[in-house]
Write a protein that holds these residues in place. Structure first.
Motif, PDB file in Angstrom:
ATOM      1  N   UNK A 175       0.851  -1.182   0.000  1.00  0.00           N
ATOM      2  CA  UNK A 175       0.000   0.000   0.000  1.00  0.00           C
ATOM      3  C   UNK A 175       0.896   1.244   0.000  1.00  0.00           C
ATOM      4  N   UNK A 176       0.700   2.104  -0.982  1.00  0.00           N
ATOM      5  CA  UNK A 176       1.434   3.368  -1.086  1.00  0.00           C
ATOM      6  C   UNK A 176       0.434   4.481  -0.807  1.00  0.00           C
ATOM      7  N   UNK A 177       0.709   5.296   0.225  1.00  0.00           N
ATOM      8  CA  UNK A 177      -0.277   6.289   0.641  1.00  0.00           C
ATOM      9  C   UNK A 177       0.410   7.482   1.286  1.00  0.00           C
ATOM     10  N   UNK A 178      -0.171   8.653   1.125  1.00  0.00           N
ATOM     11  CA  UNK A 178       0.288   9.825   1.862  1.00  0.00           C
ATOM     12  C   UNK A 178      -0.299   9.811   3.260  1.00  0.00           C
ATOM     13  N   UNK A 179       0.540  10.096   4.283  1.00  0.00           N
ATOM     14  CA  UNK A 179       0.079   9.991   5.666  1.00  0.00           C
ATOM     15  C   UNK A 179       0.796  11.006   6.539  1.00  0.00           C
ATOM     16  N   UNK A 180       0.329  11.104   7.785  1.00  0.00           N
ATOM     17  CA  UNK A 180       0.988  11.902   8.815  1.00  0.00           C
ATOM     18  C   UNK A 180       1.385  10.981   9.954  1.00  0.00           C
ATOM     19  N   UNK A 181       2.640  11.100  10.388  1.00  0.00           N
ATOM     20  CA  UNK A 181       3.097  10.281  11.502  1.00  0.00           C
ATOM     21  C   UNK A 181       2.457  10.761  12.797  1.00  0.00           C
ATOM     22  N   UNK A 182       1.870   9.878  13.586  1.00  0.00           N
ATOM     23  CA  UNK A 182       1.150  10.324  14.791  1.00  0.00           C
ATOM     24  C   UNK A 182       2.037  10.953  15.850  1.00  0.00           C
ATOM     25  N   UNK A 183       3.324  10.532  15.930  1.00  0.00           N
ATOM     26  CA  UNK A 183       4.178  11.021  17.016  1.00  0.00           C
ATOM     27  C   UNK A 183       4.680  12.442  16.790  1.00  0.00           C
ATOM     28  N   UNK A 184       4.840  12.870  15.531  1.00  0.00           N
ATOM     29  CA  UNK A 184       5.374  14.216  15.269  1.00  0.00           C
ATOM     30  C   UNK A 184       4.650  14.967  14.158  1.00  0.00           C
ATOM     31  N   UNK A 185       3.594  14.365  13.589  1.00  0.00           N
ATOM     32  CA  UNK A 185       2.759  14.998  12.565  1.00  0.00           C
ATOM     33  C   UNK A 185       3.518  15.347  11.282  1.00  0.00           C
ATOM     34  N   UNK A 186       4.630  14.677  11.027  1.00  0.00           N
ATOM     35  CA  UNK A 186       5.353  14.904   9.777  1.00  0.00           C
ATOM     36  C   UNK A 186       4.612  14.236   8.630  1.00  0.00           C
ATOM     37  N   UNK A 187       4.597  14.887   7.470  1.00  0.00           N
ATOM     38  CA  UNK A 187       3.955  14.330   6.287  1.00  0.00           C
ATOM     39  C   UNK A 187       4.925  13.391   5.584  1.00  0.00           C
ATOM     40  N   UNK A 188       4.454  12.193   5.266  1.00  0.00           N
ATOM     41  CA  UNK A 188       5.327  11.185   4.665  1.00  0.00           C
ATOM     42  C   UNK A 188       4.594  10.473   3.538  1.00  0.00           C
ATOM     43  N   UNK A 189       5.391   9.943   2.622  1.00  0.00           N
ATOM     44  CA  UNK A 189       4.889   8.972   1.663  1.00  0.00           C
ATOM     45  C   UNK A 189       5.202   7.608   2.267  1.00  0.00           C
ATOM     46  N   UNK A 190       4.167   6.841   2.537  1.00  0.00           N
ATOM     47  CA  UNK A 190       4.307   5.600   3.297  1.00  0.00           C
ATOM     48  C   UNK A 190       4.172   4.377   2.396  1.00  0.00           C
ATOM     49  N   UNK A 191       5.111   3.441   2.558  1.00  0.00           N
ATOM     50  CA  UNK A 191       5.074   2.154   1.874  1.00  0.00           C
ATOM     51  C   UNK A 191       4.845   1.086   2.931  1.00  0.00           C
ATOM     52  N   UNK A 192       3.678   0.443   2.886  1.00  0.00           N
ATOM     53  CA  UNK A 192       3.283  -0.525   3.906  1.00  0.00           C
ATOM     54  C   UNK A 192       2.957  -1.855   3.248  1.00  0.00           C
ATOM     55  N   UNK A 193       3.641  -2.918   3.685  1.00  0.00           N
ATOM     56  CA  UNK A 193       3.373  -4.267   3.196  1.00  0.00           C
ATOM     57  C   UNK A 193       2.371  -4.921   4.139  1.00  0.00           C
ATOM     58  N   UNK A 194       1.240  -5.363   3.603  1.00  0.00           N
ATOM     59  CA  UNK A 194       0.170  -5.910   4.411  1.00  0.00           C
ATOM     60  C   UNK A 194      -0.367  -7.204   3.783  1.00  0.00           C
TER      61      UNK A 194
END
Length: 410
Positions: free
Chosen positions: A321-340
């Motif tokens: 899954x490739x998705x734009x997200x915000x990290x909960x601990x510091x609210x940084x915007x990231x492009x996230x690559x998640x294998x599920x």
């Protein structure tokens, strides 16, 4: 009847006492030294800086200073050792001597900005003072355990004068610009694999190190790209990076852009990746994350999922899954690559979601056209009373589209 606490019973009390208070207590009470050294020293935070060590919220720093030299009467009368010339000696630049004398200053500061300053003896060099300081604070201890983070913020070619046989158990190691492999000799083997490894300037050989590859979380923060001009080094770095087995990586890399992401995804699709892997690539606030996801889809393919995510099959059991997200601990915007684990997306709902995200512009146009036609009919039926309602409806619709564009959804 009063009872006094036996010295052996002081061990557990010293172990869980705040580290700086414990150091101060044992300094004032030398009879506790043996118990202190044999009891693990527990720290929340430990940082090494140039000529400085910080333990929790207390810093111990040594500085080179100079002070104007004022002679007393006896020194003015007897200058044989300082100014008189012996046979064969030559004075350069005339009869002029420095009015300043250098010395070493010891500063102890706390979290509130309060400082205690002490001037060390003139014959004590700063490197020897550092060795004595580090030996007193950290030397000859049975164990040192850092519960939160150990940081190394040191200049290049700086000599860190640590006690012999020092071993420190840490959860989070932050070496900044220091090569983390130089720090490994002082790590207690029991703390491996590391919970978190933070570093800058990760070189290709660092990526091959087992300590790096087994860390549960890795954060690579690198602003300078000194070797980016060396194309062979860059390609070697990315080749090693793609093969990393780490499940959680955060990258703040300026030149790890869309093209590199596409190469990484293709490598994973060809070689597979473990379920649960989550790699995050930081993006700045002006970068449209979902536009980047759409461009990746145009190059590789895939289908859209919930939350404007792109789904790419890896094998029969997993998907990426490739998705734009915000990290909960510091609210940084990231492009996230998640294998599920693979999800069945052959249902009608998933097909509709994919169609909507693929042709959002067309559906938005139809929606606005329908609103306009419906508003005309509504105005004819209700008359002038319908105008405020219609204007409010259009304002809400265009505001939603505008905000979605700002967030990079489209």
């Amino acid at each position: 009847m009063s009872f006094t606490l036996a010295y052996p019973a002081m061990g557990p009390i010293l172990e869980f006492m705040e580290a700086n208070k414990r150091i101060h207590l044992t300094f004032r009470c030398p009879s506790l030294d043996a118990i202190d050294k044999s009891t693990p020293l527990r720290l929340d935070f430990l940082e090494f800086r140039t000529n400085c060590i910080q333990i929790n919220k207390m810093s111990y720093q040594l500085n080179h200073c100079e002070q104007k030299y004022e002679e007393n009467q006896s020194q003015k009368e007897d200058k044989s050792s300082r100014e008189a010339l012996a046979p064969g000696e030559i004075q350069i630049g005339g009869n002029k001597f420095s009015n300043f004398r250098k010395f070493v200053e010891f500063r102890i500061g706390n979290e509130f900005g309060d400082e205690r300053v002490r001037r060390l003896p003139e014959n004590l060099e700063i490197h020897m003072a550092l060795k004595k300081l580090f030996g007193f604070l950290l030397g000859s201890r049975q164990a040192i355990k850092v519960s939160k983070e150990m940081v190394f913020d040191l200049e290049q070619e700086y000599i860190l004068r640590l006690p012999e046989n020092l071993k420190i158990c840490v959860k989070t190691l932050n070496t900044k610009k220091t090569d983390f492999e130089e720090i490994l000799p002082i790590l207690d083997p029991s703390c491996l694999p590391l919970e978190t490894l933070k570093l800058e300037n990760a070189q290709p050989h660092n990526l091959q190190n087992s300590v790096f590859q087994t860390a549960r979380n890795v954060e690579i923060i690198r602003d300078d790209v000194e070797w980016e001009e060396d194309e062979s080094q860059v390609e070697k770095w990315h080749s090693e990076f793609q093969k990393l087995p780490n499940k959680n990586i955060f990258m703040d890399f300026r030149f790890y852009g869309q093209e590199r992401i596409v190469d990484l995804i293709k490598f994973w699709m060809e070689n597979g990746k473990e379920i649960g892997t989550c790699w995050n690539f930081r993006r700045r606030y002006w970068e449209k994350l979902n536009r980047e996801v759409k461009r990746i889809k145009n190059e590789i393919g895939g289908t859209y999922g919930r939350g404007h995510s792109l789904i790419l099959p890896l094998n029969d059991d997993s998907e990426l899954m490739v998705v734009g997200a915000k990290l909960p601990e510091n609210q940084l915007r990231v492009l996230q690559l998640l294998v599920q684990p693979k999800v069945d997306r052959s249902t009608c709902t998933h097909k509709i979601i994919n169609q909507i995200y693929s042709y959002w512009l067309f559906y938005s146009f139809l929606t606005i056209l329908a609103l306009m036609c419906g508003s005309i009919v509504f105005c004819r039926i209700m008359g002038p009373n319908a105008i405020p309602l219609v204007v409010g409806l259009f304002t809400i619709s265009f505001t939603f589209l505008w905000l979605s564009k700002l967030e990079g959804f489209f």
